[in-house]
Design an enzyme around this catalytic site. Structure first.
Site, PDB file in Angstrom:
ATOM      1  N   ASP B  24      -6.831 -18.570  11.560  1.00  0.00           N
ATOM      2  CA  ASP B  24      -7.118 -17.147  11.629  1.00  0.00           C
ATOM      3  C   ASP B  24      -8.591 -16.926  11.369  1.00  0.00           C
ATOM      4  O   ASP B  24      -9.372 -17.893  11.301  1.00  0.00           O
ATOM      5  CB  ASP B  24      -6.206 -16.358  10.666  1.00  0.00           C
ATOM      6  CG  ASP B  24      -6.381 -16.766   9.212  1.00  0.00           C
ATOM      7  OD1 ASP B  24      -7.540 -16.793   8.751  1.00  0.00           O
ATOM      8  OD2 ASP B  24      -5.371 -17.049   8.550  1.00  0.00           O
ATOM      9  N   LYS B 218      -3.187 -12.496  14.812  1.00  0.00           N
ATOM     10  CA  LYS B 218      -4.367 -12.599  13.965  1.00  0.00           C
ATOM     11  C   LYS B 218      -5.536 -11.912  14.662  1.00  0.00           C
ATOM     12  O   LYS B 218      -5.733 -12.085  15.876  1.00  0.00           O
ATOM     13  CB  LYS B 218      -4.700 -14.075  13.725  1.00  0.00           C
ATOM     14  CG  LYS B 218      -3.581 -14.827  13.022  1.00  0.00           C
ATOM     15  CD  LYS B 218      -3.386 -14.333  11.601  1.00  0.00           C
ATOM     16  CE  LYS B 218      -2.330 -15.144  10.877  1.00  0.00           C
ATOM     17  NZ  LYS B 218      -2.251 -14.816   9.441  1.00  0.00           N
ATOM     18  N   ASP B 246      -3.260  -8.940  11.669  1.00  0.00           N
ATOM     19  CA  ASP B 246      -3.600  -9.538  10.377  1.00  0.00           C
ATOM     20  C   ASP B 246      -5.048  -9.994  10.409  1.00  0.00           C
ATOM     21  O   ASP B 246      -5.415 -10.873  11.184  1.00  0.00           O
ATOM     22  CB  ASP B 246      -2.668 -10.735  10.151  1.00  0.00           C
ATOM     23  CG  ASP B 246      -2.876 -11.407   8.806  1.00  0.00           C
ATOM     24  OD1 ASP B 246      -3.813 -11.031   8.082  1.00  0.00           O
ATOM     25  OD2 ASP B 246      -2.087 -12.311   8.481  1.00  0.00           O
ATOM     26  N   GLU B 272      -2.679  -6.022   8.246  1.00  0.00           N
ATOM     27  CA  GLU B 272      -2.474  -6.885   7.086  1.00  0.00           C
ATOM     28  C   GLU B 272      -3.806  -7.429   6.597  1.00  0.00           C
ATOM     29  O   GLU B 272      -4.658  -7.813   7.405  1.00  0.00           O
ATOM     30  CB  GLU B 272      -1.548  -8.022   7.525  1.00  0.00           C
ATOM     31  CG  GLU B 272      -1.205  -9.003   6.456  1.00  0.00           C
ATOM     32  CD  GLU B 272      -0.078  -9.924   6.910  1.00  0.00           C
ATOM     33  OE1 GLU B 272       0.800  -9.474   7.685  1.00  0.00           O
ATOM     34  OE2 GLU B 272      -0.095 -11.099   6.509  1.00  0.00           O
ATOM     35  N   GLU B 299      -0.280 -11.613   0.174  1.00  0.00           N
ATOM     36  CA  GLU B 299      -0.190 -13.073   0.147  1.00  0.00           C
ATOM     37  C   GLU B 299      -1.268 -13.720  -0.708  1.00  0.00           C
ATOM     38  O   GLU B 299      -1.086 -14.823  -1.198  1.00  0.00           O
ATOM     39  CB  GLU B 299      -0.235 -13.651   1.566  1.00  0.00           C
ATOM     40  CG  GLU B 299      -1.592 -13.587   2.221  1.00  0.00           C
ATOM     41  CD  GLU B 299      -1.602 -14.183   3.617  1.00  0.00           C
ATOM     42  OE1 GLU B 299      -0.991 -13.554   4.499  1.00  0.00           O
ATOM     43  OE2 GLU B 299      -2.189 -15.240   3.840  1.00  0.00           O
ATOM     44  N   ASP B 322       4.331 -13.365  -2.101  1.00  0.00           N
ATOM     45  CA  ASP B 322       4.231 -14.767  -1.706  1.00  0.00           C
ATOM     46  C   ASP B 322       4.954 -15.582  -2.768  1.00  0.00           C
ATOM     47  O   ASP B 322       4.931 -15.219  -3.943  1.00  0.00           O
ATOM     48  CB  ASP B 322       2.754 -15.153  -1.622  1.00  0.00           C
ATOM     49  CG  ASP B 322       2.558 -16.605  -1.256  1.00  0.00           C
ATOM     50  OD1 ASP B 322       2.396 -16.893  -0.054  1.00  0.00           O
ATOM     51  OD2 ASP B 322       2.577 -17.466  -2.154  1.00  0.00           O
ATOM     52  N   HIS B 349       5.367 -12.559   2.668  1.00  0.00           N
ATOM     53  CA  HIS B 349       4.554 -13.529   3.387  1.00  0.00           C
ATOM     54  C   HIS B 349       5.285 -14.860   3.397  1.00  0.00           C
ATOM     55  O   HIS B 349       5.878 -15.264   2.402  1.00  0.00           O
ATOM     56  CB  HIS B 349       3.216 -13.699   2.657  1.00  0.00           C
ATOM     57  CG  HIS B 349       2.400 -14.859   3.150  1.00  0.00           C
ATOM     58  ND1 HIS B 349       2.152 -15.986   2.391  1.00  0.00           N
ATOM     59  CD2 HIS B 349       1.774 -15.063   4.329  1.00  0.00           C
ATOM     60  CE1 HIS B 349       1.399 -16.830   3.081  1.00  0.00           C
ATOM     61  NE2 HIS B 349       1.156 -16.303   4.252  1.00  0.00           N
TER      62      HIS B 349
END
Lengths: 439, 439
Positions: B24, B218, B246, B272, B299, B322, B349
């Site tokens: 990402d 992403k 994200d 996100e 996360e 997470d 997550h």
């Protein structure tokens, strides 16, 4: 041209829990320790960095520093030292290593030790104490050393440049003034929670005799103890000496104000760490509830992004930077810029192992090159463990003398390091043998 | 009665950077890894815990887990398992170890692995999957497992009891329902930034064919790429499938809203990690600026105290817990209580190594015993690395089946662990020899 030829990271611990030096409502039995880094070049010179810890866990920071050293860019020492801003970004934002933070806790402090060692080496090579090296950077060089990521909603590179340029006039005079007068200190030595009332009172009187105008007491164990100790301390020092109190994160947000008011001294100079260092909104609420008593925090604040929010939220009156909690000198320069932008004074946290030696540089930089102000600003002083440093700080008439030795201040004496390396140094072997400590 | 007889902590890494799985805008080349703990008793049974990392630094977490194991109270296993709330507090608040956090980063995640292993052992001993063990706790037992320190301005023990008691009616039915229907999943598998457009489109279509109603892309590399990929993804999945994006912490606070609006899809389901996970105020600002688009994070959020503030500040629409970032199951129970108190849905997550296996339990607990609601709630699913687990999750028709095997889900296959132990396992030896990786 030279290269980093070797690195050594040692787990050095001092058995301070035996005397309850450094004891407070949360840190009840610290063994003041350092994860201690030496970077040595193939030219034969070295830079020194460290992370202060409270004992157990120091071995984890040692492991993390070893890993952070391995992340250093593959370049000549001269190239690294020429752009320590770039080095700091390479370490802090390493695409894999960052996951275990990001930018907080063990991994972040470890990166800080590596950066401290590199700045130390850089300062030694030019023969200047770190504060003087950095104070003499141009605004452009200063800004290049700082990582502005996730800060730019509060301060941009351009705003920082403007701020630093505003401090350029008079800088040489302020540097000369600092060399002459030093920088004001306050003392926490009387106030540890594990000390008897008698010891506290005796030490408080000694502090006043030594010229300190501000002392600090640990609170948060029980309201009754706090009321009694505050009263005794106030009687011992008289009405003209300031007394700050430090709860070391002990309180729930909604109970802090009530407890503080119960202590019953209307002139508390500041309340330090009333609650979790992570709780920006909590500090803001407590500050509103105890106004006009001041709120201070910072020694356990993880990075510049929390510092930014504490300032944005109006959560603190005083920012207490720490020299080994953040990612080295670079991040503390960011903190100085943020504090100056928001007009909040910086009164560093010190004590521990080497924190006085390291952090004094940043108050001097702040006055010389950033805020250009030292009104209401003091550096914490604790009179422990300085004998283990090659260039210990000197405090006279309640003022830190400006460090004059080249470097960042973190070099330890080899005899001390050898004696107190944990668990195999002879100092520890003797304590284990005597039964004073068990492994 | 039994005792912890041994512990083993291994550095297990998978060479995922070769395929850019998991790539990402910030994590550009992760080698998905686990610091993997096995606690074995002298009765011969074991509990398993792990911390997911992105590669470099995994060795630091290994060291931290070893240190956290050494902090376990000196007691019979039965005594430990009988009050895991007390064990969690002993580890999290150890008077020396806490300094290197406090409650964040490497040391906190390491404590989490130890607690996960103990909960795993507890669940195995009663022959239940962790979710069912915890869902069947009484409200009093549930509350006793949670550390409310620094939370009580948002939720007290009494408020938590009230909330849990409210969910008691119908709990048995919801448990039965979960065993029948499982829990909704969404997939990130198409959306990694390192994938070509073609691969992304193909995988997005496959996801729809597999029944997923929400996919995630992403973003944050470049606006141009994000606009193009979003358009291609939307064409591939049609108007009825939800697409979340994200940014993996990439943006400055003040630039996030502009970037998000530039992506040009009015139906982004959530954004996100728009900025630093530490930035409570930043998330609150971004949420105001992009409303009605939803903001999700979690996360990389370090502990329950940041979670509390994200909720207090109205900074998030969705909490993404997470399973290895927090201090184990205990702290995630705190997170579930906080989210329920504030009426914010939990969408965990997952992905990484073992995160799906571990986190599914917490969504099931949430529905069975806490929020009693699963409207708008989904668990992330990534189809990587499950083959290395003894009891891998099963996702069918875009739903996680409720785990049925006893334990917490984190036990890895011994063959996998042996092959991918870093750097000496044969999997890595082959990669080093072939030149695909250098040490």
């Amino acid at each position: 041209m030279s290269r980093i030829a070797s690195s050594r990271v040692l787990d050095v611990r001092f058995p301070t829990s035996l005397e309850l030096d450094g004891s407070d409502a949360v840190n009840v039995d610290p063994d003041y320790s350092a994860a201690y880094l030496t970077l040595t070049t193939d030219a034969g010179d070295s830079g020194y960095g460290l992370v202060f810890t409270a004992g157990r866990g120091n071995e984890v920071v040692v492991a993390a520093i070893e890993s952070a050293v391995a992340l250093l860019p593959d370049a000549d020492v001269e190239t690294l030292l020429d752009d320590l801003g770039a080095v700091s970004k390479a370490l802090v934002h390493d695409s894999q290593f960052r996951w275990i933070g990001p930018e907080k806790g063990v991994s972040h402090m470890a990166v800080g030790a590596v950066l401290t060692a590199l700045w130390d080496l850089k300062a030694r090579r030019v023969g200047l104490p770190l504060w003087e090296l950095i104070a003499n950077l141009t605004p452009e060089e200063f800004v290049a050393a700082v990582d502005f990521s996730h800060l730019r909603d509060a301060i941009t590179e351009d705003e920082a440049l403007e701020l630093l340029r505003k401090a350029e006039p008079g800088k040489a005079d302020r540097i000369a003034e600092l060399k002459q007068t030093g920088y004001a200190a306050y003392t926490t030595s009387p106030g540890w929670l594990g000390y008897s009332d008698d010891k506290m009172v005796t030490l408080a009187k000694e502090a006043v005799a030594d010229g300190f105008e501000l002392i600090k007491l640990k609170v948060g164990g029980s309201v009754e103890d706090d009321v009694r100790r505050m009263k005794l301390a106030r009687e011992a020092v008289g009405p003209d000496i300031k007394i700050a109190v430090d709860a070391n994160q002990k309180w729930e947000v909604h109970e802090a104000a009530t407890w503080i008011k119960s202590i019953g001294d209307p002139d508390i100079h500041w309340i330090e760490e009333p609650t979790s260092p992570d709780d920006v909104l909590g500090h803001a609420r407590i500050r509103r509830e105890v106004s006009p008593i001041k709120i201070a925090t910072g020694e356990a604040v993880q990075n510049r992004i929390i510092v930014k929010q504490l300032l944005q939220a109006g959560a603190i009156d005083i920012l207490q930077i720490d020299s080994t909690r953040f990612a080295g000198p670079n991040e503390n320069l960011a903190n100085l810029l943020l504090a100056a932008k928001f007009g909040v004074p910086v009164c560093p946290h010190a004590g521990g192992v080497g924190l006085c030696e390291l952090v004094v540089h940043f108050s001097l930089i702040d006055y010389a090159a950033v805020s250009a102000d030292r009104d209401g600003r003091v550096i914490e002083y604790v009179d422990h463990l300085h004998e283990h440093f090659v260039d210990p700080v000197v405090v006279e008439r309640a003022h830190y003398l400006a460090p004059a030795a080249p470097g960042a201040g973190g070099e330890m004496r080899e005899e001390s390091v050898a004696r107190w390396t944990y668990p195999d140094g002879p100092g520890w072997a003797e304590l284990f043998e005597s039964g004073a400590f068990t492994r």
